[in-house]
Write a protein that holds these residues in place. Structure first.
Motif, PDB file in Angstrom:
ATOM      1  N   ASN A   2     102.576   0.963 -15.402  1.00 52.81           N
ATOM      2  CA  ASN A   2     101.194   1.283 -15.094  1.00 52.81           C
ATOM      3  C   ASN A   2     100.735   2.515 -15.855  1.00 52.81           C
ATOM      4  O   ASN A   2     101.433   3.517 -15.913  1.00 52.81           O
ATOM      5  CB  ASN A   2     101.054   1.532 -13.582  1.00 52.81           C
ATOM      6  N   ASP A   8      92.423  -2.677 -12.336  1.00 50.48           N
ATOM      7  CA  ASP A   8      93.064  -3.582 -11.378  1.00 50.48           C
ATOM      8  C   ASP A   8      93.173  -4.987 -11.947  1.00 50.48           C
ATOM      9  O   ASP A   8      94.149  -5.698 -11.686  1.00 50.48           O
ATOM     10  CB  ASP A   8      92.245  -3.630 -10.086  1.00 50.48           C
ATOM     11  N   SER A  21     106.198  -5.033 -10.279  1.00 44.92           N
ATOM     12  CA  SER A  21     105.834  -3.613 -10.352  1.00 44.92           C
ATOM     13  C   SER A  21     104.323  -3.435 -10.478  1.00 44.92           C
ATOM     14  O   SER A  21     103.760  -2.471  -9.944  1.00 44.92           O
ATOM     15  CB  SER A  21     106.547  -2.945 -11.527  1.00 44.92           C
ATOM     16  N   GLY A  24     102.941  -3.822  -7.159  1.00 49.51           N
ATOM     17  CA  GLY A  24     103.256  -2.601  -6.419  1.00 49.51           C
ATOM     18  C   GLY A  24     102.277  -1.486  -6.737  1.00 49.51           C
ATOM     19  O   GLY A  24     101.899  -0.702  -5.849  1.00 49.51           O
ATOM     20  N   ASP A  25     101.845  -1.401  -7.995  1.00 44.97           N
ATOM     21  CA  ASP A  25     100.845  -0.399  -8.377  1.00 44.97           C
ATOM     22  C   ASP A  25      99.517  -0.669  -7.684  1.00 44.97           C
ATOM     23  O   ASP A  25      98.819   0.263  -7.260  1.00 44.97           O
ATOM     24  CB  ASP A  25     100.661  -0.391  -9.901  1.00 44.97           C
ATOM     25  N   PHE A  27      99.185  -2.126  -4.804  1.00 47.49           N
ATOM     26  CA  PHE A  27      99.404  -1.733  -3.414  1.00 47.49           C
ATOM     27  C   PHE A  27      99.248  -0.220  -3.266  1.00 47.49           C
ATOM     28  O   PHE A  27      98.576   0.255  -2.340  1.00 47.49           O
ATOM     29  CB  PHE A  27     100.793  -2.173  -2.962  1.00 47.49           C
ATOM     30  N   ASP A  28      99.862   0.535  -4.165  1.00 47.03           N
ATOM     31  CA  ASP A  28      99.778   1.996  -4.087  1.00 47.03           C
ATOM     32  C   ASP A  28      98.336   2.481  -4.205  1.00 47.03           C
ATOM     33  O   ASP A  28      97.947   3.458  -3.562  1.00 47.03           O
ATOM     34  CB  ASP A  28     100.620   2.634  -5.195  1.00 47.03           C
ATOM     35  N   ARG A  29      97.544   1.803  -5.010  1.00 52.79           N
ATOM     36  CA  ARG A  29      96.153   2.207  -5.208  1.00 52.79           C
ATOM     37  C   ARG A  29      95.290   1.950  -3.971  1.00 52.79           C
ATOM     38  O   ARG A  29      94.411   2.747  -3.648  1.00 52.79           O
ATOM     39  CB  ARG A  29      95.540   1.449  -6.394  1.00 52.79           C
ATOM     40  N   HIS A  30      95.534   0.847  -3.292  1.00 54.90           N
ATOM     41  CA  HIS A  30      94.551   0.387  -2.310  1.00 54.90           C
ATOM     42  C   HIS A  30      95.063   0.234  -0.880  1.00 54.90           C
ATOM     43  O   HIS A  30      94.253  -0.045   0.013  1.00 54.90           O
ATOM     44  CB  HIS A  30      93.969  -0.952  -2.768  1.00 54.90           C
ATOM     45  N   ALA A  31      96.356   0.415  -0.646  1.00 54.08           N
ATOM     46  CA  ALA A  31      96.884   0.195   0.699  1.00 54.08           C
ATOM     47  C   ALA A  31      96.246   1.133   1.719  1.00 54.08           C
ATOM     48  O   ALA A  31      95.932   0.718   2.844  1.00 54.08           O
ATOM     49  CB  ALA A  31      98.401   0.359   0.710  1.00 54.08           C
ATOM     50  N   ARG A  32      96.027   2.391   1.346  1.00 51.55           N
ATOM     51  CA  ARG A  32      95.446   3.334   2.300  1.00 51.55           C
ATOM     52  C   ARG A  32      94.022   2.920   2.683  1.00 51.55           C
ATOM     53  O   ARG A  32      93.644   2.963   3.859  1.00 51.55           O
ATOM     54  CB  ARG A  32      95.440   4.752   1.718  1.00 51.55           C
ATOM     55  N   SER A  53      99.980  -5.135   5.773  1.00 50.31           N
ATOM     56  CA  SER A  53     101.080  -5.872   5.137  1.00 50.31           C
ATOM     57  C   SER A  53     100.716  -7.339   4.971  1.00 50.31           C
ATOM     58  O   SER A  53     101.031  -7.958   3.931  1.00 50.31           O
ATOM     59  CB  SER A  53     102.351  -5.740   5.981  1.00 50.31           C
TER      60      SER A  53
END
Length: 208
Positions: A2, A8, A21, A24-25, A27-32, A53
């Motif tokens: 990334n 996106d 991966s 996963g990037d 997810f890291d950007r938008h999970a919160r 989840s």
């Protein structure tokens, strides 16, 4: 790998080619943001975590069928979150059944202060949701996306599948009605507080 300049859409394309991966990037950007949206829908940290989840599990499963119309995947993810929250009972059952088939995670220490803070947050959010629940559903959804989740009008329109002008009018109406509901609620709370104070006041008892 990334890079800061990757959109996106580019990450999604890589995920469609099987690059975990890249997903996963995303997810890291938008999970919160997805989790916060769902917490404001459910007033439960645990349900919001499970539904978050479930959102990303669903996104991974159908990634090759999805075409992002914006550089950000967040409007589409929040659209999925909105649908899962509306059917949270079935969504949570499916996710929890899947999780039950996975190895149990290592136990983590339970911090009483953190638990108490989370319960306070849930109570405060539940109170706010009671006021927001008085709004029509279509107005409530726009408020959640634009005010709570920070989407612009165009992104909210994409998440809801409506025109931008519709988002603007619904948001204006929701804000106006919510202000009125808050004022009415505060007046009712003040009345109840005054009545309770009168019942406790020794001056009132002596006067009677």
């Amino acid at each position: 790998m990334n890079t800061p300049t990757e959109t996106d859409r580019e990450l999604w394309d890589r995920a469609c080619r099987g690059e975990r991966s890249a997903f996963g990037d995303l997810f890291d950007r938008h999970a919160r943001a997805v989790h916060n949206f769902l917490f404001r829908r459910t007033a439960s940290w645990a349900d919001a975590e499970d539904l978050t989840s479930a959102v990303f599990l669903h996104a991974w499963r159908i990634r090759s069928e999805v075409v992002l119309h914006h550089d950000s995947a967040l409007p589409w993810l929040l659209g999925v979150a909105r649908n899962l929250a509306a059917n949270s009972g079935r969504a949570l059952q499916r996710y929890q059944a899947l999780r039950a088939r996975l190895p149990a995670p290592a136990p983590s220490p339970d911090h009483a202060d953190d638990v108490a803070a989370r319960l306070d947050d849930e109570r405060a959010m539940a109170a706010l949701l009671r006021a927001v629940a008085e709004l029509p559903e279509r107005d409530r959804e726009v408020l959640e996306l634009c005010v709570w989740s920070g989407l612009d009008h165009q992104a909210a329109a994409a998440a809801l599948g409506v025109a931008v002008g519709t988002v603007k009018s619904r948001l204006h109406r929701a804000r106006a009605r919510l202000r009125g509901l808050v004022v009415v609620g505060q007046t009712a709370d003040d009345t109840r507080s005054d009545a309770a104070a009168d019942r406790r006041s020794p001056i009132t008892k002596e006067a009677s």
